[in-house]
Design a protein around this motif. Sequence first.
Motif, mmCIF file in Angstrom:
data_model
loop_
_atom_site.group_PDB
_atom_site.id
_atom_site.type_symbol
_atom_site.label_atom_id
_atom_site.label_comp_id
_atom_site.label_asym_id
_atom_site.label_seq_id
_atom_site.Cartn_x
_atom_site.Cartn_y
_atom_site.Cartn_z
ATOM 1 N N GLY A 105 0.826 -1.201 0.000
ATOM 2 C CA GLY A 105 0.000 0.000 0.000
ATOM 3 C C GLY A 105 0.864 1.257 0.000
ATOM 4 N N GLN A 106 1.921 1.253 0.808
ATOM 5 C CA GLN A 106 2.817 2.410 0.871
ATOM 6 C C GLN A 106 3.468 2.673 -0.497
ATOM 7 N N LYS A 107 3.813 1.585 -1.169
ATOM 8 C CA LYS A 107 4.432 1.716 -2.486
ATOM 9 C C LYS A 107 3.445 2.378 -3.463
ATOM 10 N N GLY A 108 2.201 1.962 -3.379
ATOM 11 C CA GLY A 108 1.165 2.550 -4.231
ATOM 12 C C GLY A 108 0.991 4.032 -3.967
ATOM 13 N N ILE A 109 1.015 4.384 -2.685
ATOM 14 C CA ILE A 109 0.869 5.796 -2.304
ATOM 15 C C ILE A 109 2.027 6.615 -2.878
ATOM 16 N N GLU A 110 3.228 6.058 -2.726
ATOM 17 C CA GLU A 110 4.419 6.724 -3.245
ATOM 18 C C GLU A 110 4.281 7.014 -4.751
ATOM 19 N N GLU A 111 3.813 6.029 -5.480
ATOM 20 C CA GLU A 111 3.662 6.192 -6.928
ATOM 21 C C GLU A 111 2.637 7.280 -7.270
ATOM 22 N N LEU A 112 1.504 7.220 -6.584
ATOM 23 C CA LEU A 112 0.466 8.238 -6.829
ATOM 24 C C LEU A 112 0.987 9.625 -6.487
ATOM 25 N N ASP A 113 1.714 9.695 -5.394
ATOM 26 C CA ASP A 113 2.254 10.957 -4.931
ATOM 27 C C ASP A 113 3.220 11.543 -5.972
ATOM 28 N N PHE A 114 4.061 10.690 -6.507
ATOM 29 C CA PHE A 114 5.027 11.116 -7.523
ATOM 30 C C PHE A 114 4.294 11.725 -8.726
ATOM 31 N N ILE A 115 3.295 11.004 -9.195
ATOM 32 C CA ILE A 115 2.554 11.460 -10.381
ATOM 33 C C ILE A 115 1.842 12.780 -10.085
ATOM 34 N N ASN A 116 1.193 12.830 -8.940
ATOM 35 C CA ASN A 116 0.451 14.045 -8.581
ATOM 36 C C ASN A 116 1.362 15.252 -8.439
ATOM 37 N N ASN A 117 2.503 15.060 -7.791
ATOM 38 C CA ASN A 117 3.443 16.182 -7.626
ATOM 39 C C ASN A 117 3.916 16.714 -8.973
ATOM 40 N N ALA A 118 4.271 15.787 -9.863
ATOM 41 C CA ALA A 118 4.747 16.215 -11.182
ATOM 42 C C ALA A 118 3.656 16.987 -11.918
ATOM 43 N N ILE A 119 2.455 16.466 -11.868
ATOM 44 C CA ILE A 119 1.350 17.135 -12.576
ATOM 45 C C ILE A 119 1.059 18.507 -11.961
ATOM 46 N N GLU A 120 1.175 18.609 -10.645
ATOM 47 C CA GLU A 120 0.948 19.925 -10.023
ATOM 48 C C GLU A 120 1.951 20.947 -10.532
ATOM 49 N N ILE A 121 3.185 20.501 -10.702
ATOM 50 C CA ILE A 121 4.218 21.419 -11.183
ATOM 51 C C ILE A 121 4.051 21.728 -12.670
ATOM 52 N N LEU A 122 3.734 20.692 -13.447
ATOM 53 C CA LEU A 122 3.626 20.885 -14.895
ATOM 54 C C LEU A 122 2.304 21.542 -15.297
ATOM 55 N N GLY A 123 1.276 21.322 -14.517
ATOM 56 C CA GLY A 123 -0.027 21.930 -14.808
ATOM 57 C C GLY A 123 -0.811 21.198 -15.877
ATOM 58 N N LEU A 124 -2.113 21.298 -15.800
ATOM 59 C CA LEU A 124 -2.991 20.745 -16.836
ATOM 60 C C LEU A 124 -3.795 21.884 -17.435
ATOM 61 N N LYS A 125 -4.210 21.713 -18.691
ATOM 62 C CA LYS A 125 -4.902 22.808 -19.376
ATOM 63 C C LYS A 125 -6.383 22.882 -19.037
ATOM 64 N N SER A 126 -7.055 21.755 -19.104
ATOM 65 C CA SER A 126 -8.498 21.818 -18.880
ATOM 66 C C SER A 126 -9.021 20.623 -18.102
ATOM 67 N N ALA A 127 -8.197 19.635 -17.856
ATOM 68 C CA ALA A 127 -8.657 18.460 -17.126
ATOM 69 C C ALA A 127 -8.265 18.578 -15.661
ATOM 70 N N LYS A 128 -8.851 17.707 -14.854
ATOM 71 C CA LYS A 128 -8.515 17.685 -13.431
ATOM 72 C C LYS A 128 -8.065 16.275 -13.101
ATOM 73 N N LEU A 129 -6.968 16.157 -12.352
ATOM 74 C CA LEU A 129 -6.511 14.834 -11.922
ATOM 75 C C LEU A 129 -7.118 14.549 -10.559
ATOM 76 N N GLN A 130 -7.774 13.392 -10.430
ATOM 77 C CA GLN A 130 -8.486 13.091 -9.188
ATOM 78 C C GLN A 130 -8.141 11.681 -8.712
ATOM 79 N N LEU A 131 -7.860 11.576 -7.446
ATOM 80 C CA LEU A 131 -7.607 10.260 -6.873
ATOM 81 C C LEU A 131 -8.949 9.573 -6.635
ATOM 82 N N ASP A 132 -9.071 8.351 -7.058
ATOM 83 C CA ASP A 132 -10.321 7.615 -6.839
ATOM 84 C C ASP A 132 -9.987 6.189 -6.423
ATOM 85 N N VAL A 133 -9.994 5.962 -5.131
ATOM 86 C CA VAL A 133 -9.573 4.649 -4.630
ATOM 87 C C VAL A 133 -10.584 3.554 -4.954
ATOM 88 N N THR A 134 -11.750 3.931 -5.456
ATOM 89 C CA THR A 134 -12.727 2.893 -5.811
ATOM 90 C C THR A 134 -12.528 2.419 -7.247
#
Lengths: 460, 460
Positions: free
Chosen positions: B268-297
Motif C-alpha cells: 500500500g505504501q508503495k502505491g501511495i508513493e507512486e500516486l504521490d510522484f505522479i500528482n506532484n509532477a502534474i501539479e508542477i507541470l499543470g494541466l490545461k483543462s482536465a482535473k486529476l483526481q484520486l479515486d480509490v474505488t
Amino acid sequence: MAQKPSIPKGTRDFNPEQVAKRNYIFSTIKSKFQRFGFQPIETPSFENSDTLMGKYGEEGDRLIFKILNSGDYLNPKKGAISQEDYIKRESNLLTKQISEKALRYDLTVPFARYVVQHQNEIDFPFKRYQMQPVWRADRPQKGRFREFYQCDADVVGSDSLWQEVEFVQLYDEVFTALKLEGTTIKINNRKILSGIAEVIGASDKLIDFTVALDKLDKIGEAKVKEEMLSKGIPEEGIIKLQPLFTLSGDFGSQIDSLKTILSTSEEGQKGIEELDFINNAIEILGLKSAKLQLDVTLARGLNYYTGAIFEVSAPKGVAMGSIGGGGRYDDLTGIFGLKNVSGVGISFGLDRIYLVLEELGLFPETITKSTEVLFINFGEKESLFSLKAIKALREQNINAELYPDNAKMKKQMNYANKRNIPFVVLVGEEELKNNQFTLKNMISGNQDKIDLQTMISRLK
Amino acid sequence: MAQKPSIPKGTRDFNPEQVAKRNYIFSTIKSKFQRFGFQPIETPSFENSDTLMGKYGEEGDRLIFKILNSGDYLNPKKGAISQEDYIKRESNLLTKQISEKALRYDLTVPFARYVVQHQNEIDFPFKRYQMQPVWRADRPQKGRFREFYQCDADVVGSDSLWQEVEFVQLYDEVFTALKLEGTTIKINNRKILSGIAEVIGASDKLIDFTVALDKLDKIGEAKVKEEMLSKGIPEEGIIKLQPLFTLSGDFGSQIDSLKTILSTSEEGQKGIEELDFINNAIEILGLKSAKLQLDVTLARGLNYYTGAIFEVSAPKGVAMGSIGGGGRYDDLTGIFGLKNVSGVGISFGLDRIYLVLEELGLFPETITKSTEVLFINFGEKESLFSLKAIKALREQNINAELYPDNAKMKKQMNYANKRNIPFVVLVGEEELKNNQFTLKNMISGNQDKIDLQTMISRLK
C-alpha cells in the motif's frame, strides 16, 4: 506458448516506418479526392453473406472469407442445420447454415449496397471515396495479400463524360503529387471492343476476342491471331483486324484509324465519340506529368464495364503491373434492385504504388521522422525540469519526448540514433542551475548551451 | 433481391458527415500521440486463433468472431475433423477444427504478439499507438457495436513513472484540443487496492472486495458493506475501511489519509508513493483543462493492471460512461513468452467521445464542409471553360467541382444547398465572352461578376 507467435499467411504487420509511408500515400490520394469534390463513406468490414455471394463469380465466392455464426451454432433448437444435411458432411452445404456474414471482398459491391440502402438520404450525383481494407482467401504470393487496402473514387447518378475527364485529371494530380512522373493513363471503351467484335463477325465471342487481344503485348500478333482462330473467330474477320495491330501515332490519329475500321458499327462509332470527347478536353486542360494513351487492347473488367475503361501503368523502366484502374458501369446498383443508375469510378493500387515509390526512392525523408528531439534522462530533478521545456516545445508543434529511464548515457544516445531523432537535449546540474539546455545535433555532432527560447527557434 | 439490402446487426455505415467527424477525432488524437513521441503500428484484422483464444477469459472467447477455413474444410483428406468427432455435432469441438483464424478482439493482445514477434527489430522503450477496428460478438445495444475502433497508446520496456505523468498530460492535451474542457482524469493504483485488502484481512478476496468498492458511487456505502460481508470479508476489516468511504479533500490530503490507513501495508505504501510522484509532477507541470483526481474505488482491468489505473470521465452534466481508460501492466508480453517487459497504456473511447462532442455541439463547422465551390453546368463550351478555372482553383488548394450534367438550374442549385457548398459559380454566354465568372454566395445570396484572380482571392 513456447515458440514465437506469428500471423496468418498473407497478412502483414506494419512497423512505424511502413505505416508512415502508407499514410503518406493515403493522405495524398485523400486530399486530391477531396479537392475534386469527393466525399468519404465507410462501410462495415463484414456484410450479410447475401450481399456478397454471387457477385464475383464462382471463383470470387470461393475467395470470400466467411465468418462463423456465434454461440452454439450447431444447436438444432436454434434453427441450425438439419441432422439430415449435417451428416452429409459437405462443406458448401454446411457453410450456408453456420455462417451468415462474410468479410468485404472489394469496396464496389458494399458501395452499391450503400447507395441502394441509403438512396433517400443521398444527393445524386453522389461522388464518394472509400479507403478500407478488403480480404480475399487468395493463395498468397509476392505482392498479393489476403488483407489489403483499396482506394476507390466513384460517381453514381450521372452519365456525363465530364466525369471521365475529371478522373484522368485526378490520376494525373495524385501521381504528380506523389512525384511519380511519367505514368501512362491508358483508356479504352467497351463500345470500341464491341464494335470491333461486330465488324469481324464475332459479336457472340466478345470475351474470347478481347481476352486474346489483351495479350498482344505479351505474346505478339501471330499468337493472338492463332488464339482467335482456335476460338472460332472467322479468318476473314481476323484479316479485317490487321489495321488494329499496327495502330500507331498519337491519340488523334489512332481515333482516325478507328473511325475507318469501325465505320459500319454504330456502337463502335459511339465509343469513338466518347474517347474523342475525353481526349479533346484533356488536350485543352493539359496534364501535369501523366500521358493519356488510347489502348484498344485494354479489356479489364469487361464483365461489368459498359463505357470507358482505364488502367494506369508505372513510368517506363519500373517492372510493375497496373497501379490503378477503373471504368464506367451502367448498372451497378441493379443487383440490389435500383435500376438505371450509371456510375464511373477509379481505383488506386496502394501496395503497388508503395513498391514503385520505394524502388524509385520517392518517399520524402521527412515522413518517417516522428520525434524531433529527445531529452536525455539524468534523474528526477532534471527530468521534471526537462518536462517543463518539453511542454513548451509541444506547444510550438514540435514533437518532443523524454527518455523515460535514468539509463546509461550511451544507451539513451543509441536510442535516439536508432529512432532517427535528429536532436537530443542534455540537462545536467549546470544546465539546471543556469536554466539552460545543451542542444546536440545528432547528424553534425555540434552542440550548444542555449536557453528555451533559442532552442524553440532552432527546432522550428 | 427484392427487399432493400441491409447490414449485419451491430455494424454501421458512416456517411460523409459522420466520417468527417470521426476523422476529426482520430486526427486530433493522432497528432497528439505523435507530439508525445508515439509511433504508429498496424496489425492484421485477423490473427491465428491461438493468439487470441484464452486471453480474454471464457466470456471473451465466446465473443471472438471466428473465420471459417477456406476451401473444402470438411474434407477428411485435408486433415480436417475426424468423422468420430464430426458426428458428435458439438459447436465448440467443430469450431476448433474448421476455423483457425479469428478477428481481432482488442488492440492489446495483438500488440503484445507484435512486440514478441518483432522484439529484435524494436528499439525499447517502444512507444506505439494504434487506431484500428476491433470486433466483438456482443449483444448490440445503444452505444455498443460489433465493430468499433480502439485508439491506444502504450509504452513497453520501461517501468518509469514519468510515463504515467505523460499519459495524464496526453489525456489533457487531447481533450483540450477537442475543446472538451472539464474532464476528470481519475487515477488509482492496484497496490493501493491490494494494500487495503491486506489491511482489512481480505487479501484472498481482492477481486470481490474491489468489485464491491467499485459500486460505491452507484449503490452507496451501506450496500457496499453489505456486499462485502456477504462475500465473507470480516466485519472488523470493514470497520477499518470507514475512513475510505469518507475520503475527501484534494489529492494531497487524500494521500495523507491513505498513508494512515495503509501504514501497515508495504505494498500500500508503495502505491501511495507512486500516486504521490505522479500528482506532484502534474501539479508542477499543470494541466490545461482536465482535473486529476484520486479515486480509490477505481478498479477497472484489475485482472491485468499491476500499477496505475486510469479512467477519464466526461465533463459534469454529460451522462456518459468513461471516455478513456488505461493502466500499467507488468507482464503483458509474458503470455507470448517474453518475460519482464513492463508496459503502461491508455485508450480513447472514440464512439463515446463522438457522442459527447455531438451533444455539446463541439464539432467545428468547417470539418463537414467538403467542397467550397460548385460550378453550374450550362453546356459543353461553358463546362470546358469552367474546368479550366476549376483547375486553377484546385491549384490554390480550393476544393472545387463542376456539376456533371447540364441539368435544370434549380436542380443544380438544390444540389449545392443540400451539400452545404457555400459558393456557386455561373458561367453563361456573357461570362464566356468576357472571360468572367458570376460568383454567388449561397448564404447571403449576393453575387458578383468577377475575373479568375478576384475569384481565387475571394475563395481563399
